[in-house]
Design an enzyme around this catalytic site. Structure first.
Site, PDB file in Angstrom:
ATOM      1  N   GLU A   8      33.073  59.490   8.030  1.00 47.63           N
ATOM      2  CA  GLU A   8      32.554  58.223   7.520  1.00 47.63           C
ATOM      3  C   GLU A   8      31.302  58.398   6.669  1.00 47.63           C
ATOM      4  O   GLU A   8      30.247  57.843   6.968  1.00 47.63           O
ATOM      5  CB  GLU A   8      32.313  57.262   8.685  1.00 47.63           C
ATOM      6  CG  GLU A   8      33.638  56.964   9.355  1.00 47.63           C
ATOM      7  CD  GLU A   8      33.588  55.863  10.378  1.00 47.63           C
ATOM      8  OE1 GLU A   8      32.677  55.873  11.208  1.00 47.63           O
ATOM      9  OE2 GLU A   8      34.472  55.004  10.354  1.00 47.63           O
ATOM     10  N   GLU A  65      41.867  59.252  13.859  1.00 44.96           N
ATOM     11  CA  GLU A  65      41.490  58.361  14.971  1.00 44.96           C
ATOM     12  C   GLU A  65      42.571  57.300  15.076  1.00 44.96           C
ATOM     13  O   GLU A  65      42.985  56.722  14.071  1.00 44.96           O
ATOM     14  CB  GLU A  65      40.134  57.693  14.711  1.00 44.96           C
ATOM     15  CG  GLU A  65      38.985  58.676  14.713  1.00 44.96           C
ATOM     16  CD  GLU A  65      37.627  58.031  14.416  1.00 44.96           C
ATOM     17  OE1 GLU A  65      37.442  56.840  14.703  1.00 44.96           O
ATOM     18  OE2 GLU A  65      36.761  58.749  13.886  1.00 44.96           O
TER      19      GLU A  65
HETATM   20  C1  GAL Z   1      35.378  55.084  13.807  1.00 47.72           C
HETATM   21  C2  GAL Z   1      34.339  56.172  13.861  1.00 47.72           C
HETATM   22  C3  GAL Z   1      34.042  56.625  15.243  1.00 47.72           C
HETATM   23  C4  GAL Z   1      33.853  55.454  16.145  1.00 47.72           C
HETATM   24  C5  GAL Z   1      35.060  54.585  16.113  1.00 47.72           C
HETATM   25  C6  GAL Z   1      34.921  53.338  16.935  1.00 47.72           C
HETATM   26  O1  GAL Z   1      35.244  54.349  12.661  1.00 47.72           O
HETATM   27  O2  GAL Z   1      34.733  57.271  13.109  1.00 47.72           O
HETATM   28  O3  GAL Z   1      32.911  57.419  15.221  1.00 47.72           O
HETATM   29  O4  GAL Z   1      32.766  54.705  15.708  1.00 47.72           O
HETATM   30  O5  GAL Z   1      35.280  54.145  14.807  1.00 47.72           O
HETATM   31  O6  GAL Z   1      34.648  53.574  18.252  1.00 47.72           O
END
Ligand code: GAL
Length: 970
Positions: free
Chosen positions: A417, A493
């Protein structure tokens, strides 16, 4: 010599006086650990530092002692918290965004210790002071001589101390600043914590020694040959005794080897030696490539069953013991996790040693995140600012050089990010040159101009499906668009594991199996970053954002892991284990066949034993072993039911056959017998109990009576026999989960609480009561203050023998355009009924879209054991598909029968208590048990960060009838 020049703190420069980055090596050169107690003083900022503290003559005896490694805010939190407190923000910077400046209020730790140079410390060569991790900027002196300064919290830094170190007593002094220009590059979603948090050591660098090693160990799956070439100083010899390899540095050897994979983590002991130094290596031969649009290892597509792992310890922050690192990997492997993304920084180097050894795929991510800049459009992101280029490249080099010899590391990730920009592209260009053997990952490059895999976070199922078909939306540049469409896809993620959930894992897994381009992903995230606290009376709780009085924070968003802060698996991890199981067992009662598919990418099933059991009404009738040939990866076997299954007599109740794959022998991460996968099917149904006949209900006192069941004037059940019940009444509410409360769009909980629905404050209005020869009928309407829409709810009570039956007919009236949290009844029961036995889904909690891990069987638990200890209290603990349940204790019992099934929740508190509580310790047991008997439950989804509940798992209001039976006898 003293330093009053603090310009390095706010300089974008990564440091000064540092040695070049190199591999983390296990060397026989002299070394001295400097961990342990250091003298420590915390100042309020650069204006509050100790002049001359680095002078050996300075007397620091009056200072506190602080452990190195540790994070200073993690000390004595239940006491005086002498060094400040943790603070949590996700995206927003906790200081004014004015790069590279940081606030004057900049906690600054001064560390000092003495050490004795061992008498046999070599007089020649160089002496190096090595820091594995210091958060966030620091300057270092030895015997008063300034060695340099550094930044890059989760990266190693080495200084040459040769000229400063002397025989005998020495003093090392380190000044550490919580905030620095580097903090702008370290905006990861986690607690802001500071200090020398990873080990410190003095290492000797012999003349003619081995400064650096880069072992290139590849595997050709066509020939079975491993190729080894080691870059090391000229004259060094490389030996791998087990393979008979003895070559010079730079030479190539090709020999037959067993390859390294996460499933078969075969390592070979090797040594690289000169006359002056010997370095031990563990070599894993494997080849990673993007080929034909797929990410392949050793010629095969791999499927990532991964998790994002932050380093977290509830007592020590990001300082982890090796035992804790090992425990993480053991718990992962026991739950079929095969990959780790080191979100969002390189882990302690020892973690990667364990990954090589235990076997997981690693995406090693650089210590880089500038997320907060998205909130400040007028401030340009460092990722595209030439001034920061050196800092970006420095971070990348320090990660890659440190970790390049790990077989487990299969991709380099530029960071997280940090938007996109030339500095990221430069990092990628550099690493492609330095290490062409590993693809580059970065999620922020949606165009895929400088990455080798297309990576996204939280893409929903529908989009993932389109990406799988390579029909995703186009991006601007047609050439880049074509390139992206041709490369593999990973979800770096997905499935945000905050609180109860994540729902929808099974559906993602189906897409990963269906589309070869979709090579799996990494659940967000491994562990809840809760900080362990105790109440005054000693009860444990876990703190999250805001609990330390931070003015700006993101609450419990830091508590979103598959394991609780104490590393106990949450139901989400148990669900994940089932969904990603690497062996699929299908029991098919029609043709009486069992199909076993090996879904692994490399390993056979020779390490597994297959066990079967037949249970009637949850009681074991017969067990045995299934004879199966060892299956190659991708292969399947179909076998007939074992003959004893066929020979069993008439079922005594509902009959199930369960087949389990267990480890045949001990593995480093689990013992023999550990379950890897299971499948089951019903062989014979049992007739669901149903009300038969009836008995007359009559007025009694101010209420009614039906056999030994007593009702009050409003027709509410008050007792069966001697057992007091506070009548089952329609219940549509649940304590909102994190996924109900948060959403990228409109949180569901807001709609539920909205005036038009008011599901959190329903009123019950009796419309009529009829007692007749068939039983008691109570007609009601259930609706909220201010709401027009409501639910008709008719309760039909009948009696048959010693069973009391209730049929509830629910009929939505008016406009209902939202899913319901639950549909069922709730009742209060005597507290003594503390033991619960049930036949149905278990052993853990399950909801509409988190039910893969619930198997049918007979289970037993205390009421306490039925509660899932989510750090932030919310709906939890439902057991699904319950055929019958017995609650007993204090010589009393209540049986609840499904006709055919219900979902069961039993708690020592109410949904409202759960809703009001902010931490587990806010929950106070009431003097009754509160029970929900549900006909339906809405799914969990993953809306706290990602998609909500899929349509098929939504509980939409519609006319429904369900029946429950009650009995109090034995
Ligand atoms: C993503 C980020 C993570 C965490 C997650 C939400 O955008 O990369 O570090 O913030 O969202 O828990």
């Amino acid at each position: 010599m003293s330093r009053t020049d603090f310009t390095y703190v706010e300089s974008v420069s990564p440091g000064s006086g540092r040695r070049g980055p190199r591999a983390a090596l296990d060397s026989d050169a002299a070394a001295l650990a400097l961990d342990g107690d250091w003298r420590f003083r915390l100042g309020a900022g650069l204006h509050d530092t100790t002049a001359g503290f680095e002078d050996p003559a300075f007397d620091a005896d009056g200072w506190d002692l602080l452990a190195v490694p540790s994070m200073w805010q993690m000390h004595d939190l239940d006491g005086a918290a002498p060094y400040g407190r943790p603070a949590y923000t996700n995206v927003v910077y906790p200081f004014p965004v004015d790069p590279p400046r940081v606030p004057d209020a900049n906690p600054t730790g001064e560390y000092r210790r003495a050490f004795t140079l061992p008498a046999d410390w070599p007089a020649t060569g160089r002496t190096v002071l090595r820091f594995e991790g210091v958060d966030s900027a620091f300057a270092v002196w030895v015997n008063g001589t300034l060695l340099g300064d550094g930044k890059g919290s989760r990266l190693p830094t080495e200084f040459d101390a040769t000229g400063a170190v002397r025989p005998g007593e020495n003093t090392v002094a380190v000044r550490v600043h919580q905030w620095s220009a580097g903090s702008y590059l370290e905006d990861q979603d986690m607690w802001w914590l500071s200090g020398i948090f990873r080990p410190v050591s003095l290492v000797h660098r012999p003349e003619g020694g081995i400064e650096d090693v880069f072992a290139h160990a590849s595997y050709d799956h066509r020939t079975g040959l491993g190729t080894l070439r080691v870059e090391a100083p000229e004259g060094a010899r490389v030996t791998v005794p087990e393979l008979g390899i003895d070559i010079a540095a730079g030479e190539t050897a090709a020999v037959r080897v067993e390859p390294w994979t996460a499933e078969t983590p075969r390592l070979y002991e090797a040594a690289v030696a000169t006359a002056a130094e010997r370095v031990a290596l563990r070599i894993g031969f494997r080849t990673v490539e993007v080929d034909g649009g797929l990410l392949k290892v050793n010629g095969r597509r791999i499927l990532l069953r991964g998790v994002n792992r932050h380093e977290w310890d509830p007592d020590h922050g990001r300082t982890l013991s090796v035992e804790t690192m090992r425990r993480d990997l053991e718990v992962m492997k026991r739950h079929n996790v095969n990959a780790v993304r080191t979100s969002h920084y390189p882990p302690d180097r020892r973690f990667l040693d364990l990954c090589d050894e235990i076997g997981v795929w690693v995406v090693d991510e650089c210590d880089l995140e500038t997320h907060g800049f998205v909130l400040h459009e007028w401030r340009s992101n460092p990722s595209d600012e030439p001034a920061w280029r050196e800092a970006y490249l420095d971070r990348m080099a320090r990660m890659v050089e440190r970790d390049k010899n790990h077989a487990s590391v299969i991709m380099w990730s530029l960071g997280n990010e940090s938007h996109t920009g030339q500095n990221l592209a430069a990092m990628s260009a550099w690493v492609k040159e330095r290490d062409p053997g590993r693809p580059v990952h970065y999620e922020g490059d949606w165009d895929c101009g400088y990455v080798d895999v297309y990576s996204r976070m939280y893409a929903d199922h529908a989009e993932t499906d389109r990406i799988g078909h390579r029909t995703e939306q186009s991006t601007k540049d047609p050439a880049l668009d074509a390139h992206r469409r041709g490369i593999p896809f990973v979800l770096c993620e997905y499935a945000h594991a905050m609180g109860n959930g994540p729902g929808g894992l099974s559906e993602y897994q189906r897409l990963f199996e269906q589309h070869e381009r979709c090579q799996g992903g990494f659940v967000w995230e491994w562990i809840d970053h809760g900080v362990r606290r105790r109440t005054e009376d000693g009860r444990e709780w876990f703190a999250y954002g805001g609990d330390f009085g931070e003015p700006l924070h993101d609450g419990n968003f830091v508590v979103d892991g598959l394991v609780f802060p104490d590393r106990e698996p949450s139901p989400g991890l148990v669900e994940f284990k089932k969904v990603v199981e690497p062996v699929r067992i299908t029991v098919d009662p029609g043709p009486r066949r069992i199909t076993v598919e090996n879904l692994r990418d490399f390993a056979g099933t020779g390490d597994l034993a297959f066990e079967w059991a037949v249970e009637d009404d949850g009681e074991t009738e017969r067990t045995g072993r299934l004879d199966l040939p060892a299956l190659d990866p991708g292969n399947a076997a179909i076998v007939q039911f074992p003959s004893p299954v066929a020979d069993l007599g008439e079922p005594r109740g509902e009959r199930w056959l369960t087949v389990r794959a267990v480890l045949a022998k001990d593995e480093p991460w689990a013992g023999a017998g550990h379950e890897i996968a299971w499948g089951q099917a019903r062989l014979a149904a049992a007739p669901a109990p149903a009300p038969a006949g009836g008995a007359p209900a009559e007025a009694a006192g101010s209420g009614y009576r039906l056999g030994d069941a007593a009702f009050d004037a409003l027709g509410r059940l008050t007792a069966i026999g001697g057992l007091e019940i506070d009548g089952p009444r329609l219940d549509l509410w649940r304590a909102p989960t994190d996924n109900d409360l948060r959403s990228w769009h409109a949180p569901l909980a807001d709609a539920w609480r909205d005036r038009a629905a008011g599901l959190d404050r329903l009123e019950h209005k009796v419309l009529g009561i009829e007692a007749d020869a068939g039983g008691l009928t109570v007609a009601t309407r259930v609706a909220a203050a201010g709401a027009e829409a409501g639910m008709g709810a008719v309760y039909r009570w009948t009696r048959d023998g010693d069973r009391l039956w209730l049929t509830v007919e629910v009929d939505p009236e008016g406009a209902w355009d939202l899913p319901l949290p639950r549909l069922g009844v709730r009742a209060a029961l005597p507290k003594e009924l503390d033991e619960v036995t049930w036949f149905g889904g278990g052993p853990g909690e399950a909801y509409a879209d988190t039910r893969a891990a619930a198997r049918v069987g007979r289970f037993r638990s205390t009421v306490a054991g039925l509660q899932t200890p989510y750090v932030f209290p919310q709906e939890n603990g439902s057991r699904i598909d319950v055929r019958w349940a017995v609650l007993s204790g204090g010589g009393r019992r209540l049986t609840v029968l499904g006709a055919p099934h219900f979902a069961l929740t039993v708690r020592p508190w109410t949904s409202e208590d759960l809703e009001a509580a902010k931490h587990r310790t806010d929950l106070v047991e009431r003097d009754r048990l509160h029970v929900n008997l549900d006909a339906g439950l809405h799914g969990m989804g993953s809306a706290a960060c990602g998609p909500g509940v899929l349509p098929e798992h939504r509980l939409l209001p519609r006319a429904t009838a369900f029946t429950l039976g009650f009995a109090t006898g034995a």
